[in-house]
Write a protein that holds these residues in place. Structure first.
Motif, short mmCIF file in Angstrom:
data_model
loop_
_atom_site.label_atom_id
_atom_site.label_comp_id
_atom_site.label_asym_id
_atom_site.label_seq_id
_atom_site.Cartn_x
_atom_site.Cartn_y
_atom_site.Cartn_z
N MET A 180 30.49 16.42 -44.35
CA MET A 180 30.11 17.80 -44.05
C MET A 180 30.06 18.65 -45.31
SD MET A 180 31.91 18.99 -40.47
CE MET A 180 33.58 18.84 -41.10
N VAL A 181 31.05 18.47 -46.19
CA VAL A 181 31.11 19.25 -47.43
C VAL A 181 29.89 18.96 -48.31
CG1 VAL A 181 32.35 19.45 -49.61
CG2 VAL A 181 33.62 19.54 -47.47
N ILE A 182 29.59 17.69 -48.50
CA ILE A 182 28.47 17.33 -49.37
C ILE A 182 27.15 17.77 -48.78
CG2 ILE A 182 27.21 15.36 -50.35
CD1 ILE A 182 29.90 14.01 -50.79
N THR A 288 34.97 23.03 -53.54
CA THR A 288 35.38 22.85 -52.15
C THR A 288 36.70 22.11 -52.09
OG1 THR A 288 34.28 20.71 -51.82
CG2 THR A 288 32.95 22.71 -51.48
N GLY A 289 37.39 22.22 -50.95
CA GLY A 289 38.65 21.54 -50.75
C GLY A 289 38.63 20.65 -49.53
N PHE A 290 39.82 20.26 -49.10
CA PHE A 290 39.97 19.46 -47.88
C PHE A 290 41.41 19.61 -47.43
CE2 PHE A 290 37.88 15.74 -45.68
CZ PHE A 290 38.86 15.57 -44.71
N ASP A 291 41.64 20.33 -46.37
CA ASP A 291 42.96 20.52 -45.76
C ASP A 291 42.93 21.67 -44.75
OD1 ASP A 291 44.58 18.50 -46.79
OD2 ASP A 291 45.00 19.63 -48.61
N GLY A 298 46.08 36.29 -53.71
CA GLY A 298 45.27 36.53 -54.90
C GLY A 298 44.16 35.54 -55.13
N MET A 299 43.97 34.59 -54.20
CA MET A 299 42.94 33.58 -54.36
C MET A 299 41.79 33.82 -53.38
SD MET A 299 43.90 31.67 -56.81
CE MET A 299 42.79 30.27 -56.66
N PRO A 300 40.57 33.36 -53.73
CA PRO A 300 39.45 33.51 -52.80
C PRO A 300 39.60 32.55 -51.63
CG PRO A 300 38.79 32.20 -54.69
CD PRO A 300 40.17 32.70 -55.00
N ARG A 301 38.94 32.88 -50.55
CA ARG A 301 38.95 32.01 -49.37
C ARG A 301 38.15 30.75 -49.71
NH1 ARG A 301 39.83 32.34 -43.86
NH2 ARG A 301 38.37 31.21 -42.51
N LEU A 302 38.78 29.60 -49.60
CA LEU A 302 38.18 28.34 -50.02
C LEU A 302 37.25 27.78 -48.95
CD1 LEU A 302 38.35 26.12 -52.29
CD2 LEU A 302 40.13 25.04 -50.88
N SER A 303 36.11 27.28 -49.39
CA SER A 303 35.24 26.50 -48.50
C SER A 303 35.86 25.10 -48.38
CB SER A 303 33.83 26.40 -49.08
OG SER A 303 33.21 27.67 -49.14
N THR A 304 36.22 24.70 -47.17
CA THR A 304 37.03 23.50 -47.03
C THR A 304 36.86 22.88 -45.65
OG1 THR A 304 39.29 22.64 -47.29
CG2 THR A 304 39.06 24.77 -46.18
N ARG A 341 35.14 24.94 -42.75
CA ARG A 341 35.46 26.37 -42.81
C ARG A 341 34.74 26.98 -44.02
NH1 ARG A 341 41.47 28.00 -44.17
NH2 ARG A 341 40.69 27.87 -46.32
N GLU A 342 33.84 27.88 -43.74
CA GLU A 342 33.11 28.54 -44.82
C GLU A 342 34.02 29.50 -45.57
OE1 GLU A 342 30.21 27.73 -45.77
OE2 GLU A 342 29.49 26.53 -44.09
#
Length: 351
Positions: A180-182, A288-291, A298-304, A341-342
């Protein structure tokens, strides 16, 4: 040394002693999240309800009790900058145990311990282990330890363990999630996509599987892979944290437009490191992440990819319960799909 008691646990968590006591007796009115917090702290303080309140030696016990072994340092598990996946898994285990009337005890295991013959395991087996009906394994364990534990107790792992094909396991579907991420990155126009991971004390089979999923999906959609764009993906070519950040920054300047990270905590660390090196996310490179852990302050919302941790904990507990009735049946590997999750760390590559 003063022995830990339920009042101390209650005081540290801001709960009443009655609430803590009900957690240990599976009272139906206790929230599973509260129960999980109580068991986590009890383990940290060395308190075990079954040992402390075990009654007469040799008394017959008909109640099932699950031992929950967490192979990580307590400092790593309780770190404040990232949400612990283990904590989320324990919520699902706690929920199953409460609904099913099963006891549970949580214990941290040092990843450096390579065999159950070590005194750390011997002490555990002689205390809480006397009451375990079976084990739930959280995080990767050394291969020898997995084999030895499976000979002593029925076991279900909540992550696919390295070289443990005959072990029952409940995990996320790595291939579906990374795919999905790719696909998302490819749809935005990314054509040079790298993969980033880090070195761990115990070989992270889950990271290798996510890397395998990356290679498979990249091949399927016809994207070229360059060996230099894949960081910490082979046991013989692992580098330290700062060197890995330097390599990632170098690859971005050479044309990588996106990095797929094997885990969210890796992605957040990489974002911070790239920023220190003058690279912005996502303007200069998408990450992107995975979890699906909570966004650190203080961090941006991760696409994961969000892992269904609670469901994994619940399903694994149910599988262990089934296994106790048929221990020598064929092993099952149950994979649950994650959800995309966008976030704010992905955009179309620069022209």
């Amino acid at each position: 040394m003063t022995q830990t008691n339920q009042q101390e646990i209650a005081d540290k968590l801001g709960l009443s002693r009655a609430t803590v006591s009900r957690c240990f007796t599976n009272h139906p009115g206790i929230n599973p999240e509260t129960r999980a917090r109580v068991f986590e702290l009890a383990s940290k303080l060395g308190y075990n309800h079954m040992v402390m309140r075990g009654g007469k030696a040799g008394a017959k016990r008909s109640r099932l009790t699950f031992g929950v072994l967490v192979c990580t340092s307590e400092e790593e598990y309780h770190r404040l900058d990232y949400e612990s996946p283990g904590r989320l898994l324990i919520k699902g285990i706690s929920e199953y145990c409460q609904l099913s009337g099963v006891g549970m005890s949580v214990h941290f295991i040092d990843p450096a311990v390579q065999t159950v013959e070590d005194e750390a395991y011997a002490e555990l087996f002689n205390t809480a282990g006397r009451h375990w009906s079976g084990l739930l394994l959280l995080y990767p364990f050394p291969s020898r330890v997995v084999v030895e534990l499976a000979l002593k107790y029925p076991c279900v792992s909540l992550v696919e363990q390295a070289d443990a094909r005959n072990l029952d396991c409940v995990d996320v579907n790595h291939y579906q999630g990374v795919g999905m991420v790719i696909d998302r990155l490819h749809g935005l126009g990314h054509r040079r996509v790298g993969f980033y991971s880090k070195a761990y004390a115990v070989e992270a089979g889950w990271a290798l599987r996510r890397f395998g999923a990356y290679m498979e999906r990249m091949t399927q959609i016809g994207l070229r892979m360059r060996s230099g764009d894949m960081i910490n993906t082979h046991p013989s070519r692992m580098v330290g944290l700062e060197e890995s950040f330097d390599l990632a920054a170098q690859r971005v300047r050479e044309g990588v437009t996106a990095f797929v990270c094997a885990a969210d905590h890796q992605a957040y660390d990489l974002i911070r490191a790239l920023l220190k090196r003058g690279l912005r996310v996502p303007e200069d490179v998408s990450v992107t992440g995975f979890d699906g852990i909570h966004v650190p302050a203080g961090m941006p919302r991760l696409s994961t990819v969000c892992i269904p941790y609670r469901n994994i904990g619940y399903v694994a507990s149910n599988r262990l319960s089934d296994l106790l009735g048929k221990r020598y049946g064929p092993a099952q590997h149950i994979l649950l799909d994650g959800q995309m999750r966008e976030g704010e760390t992905v955009c179309a590559p620069k022209k």
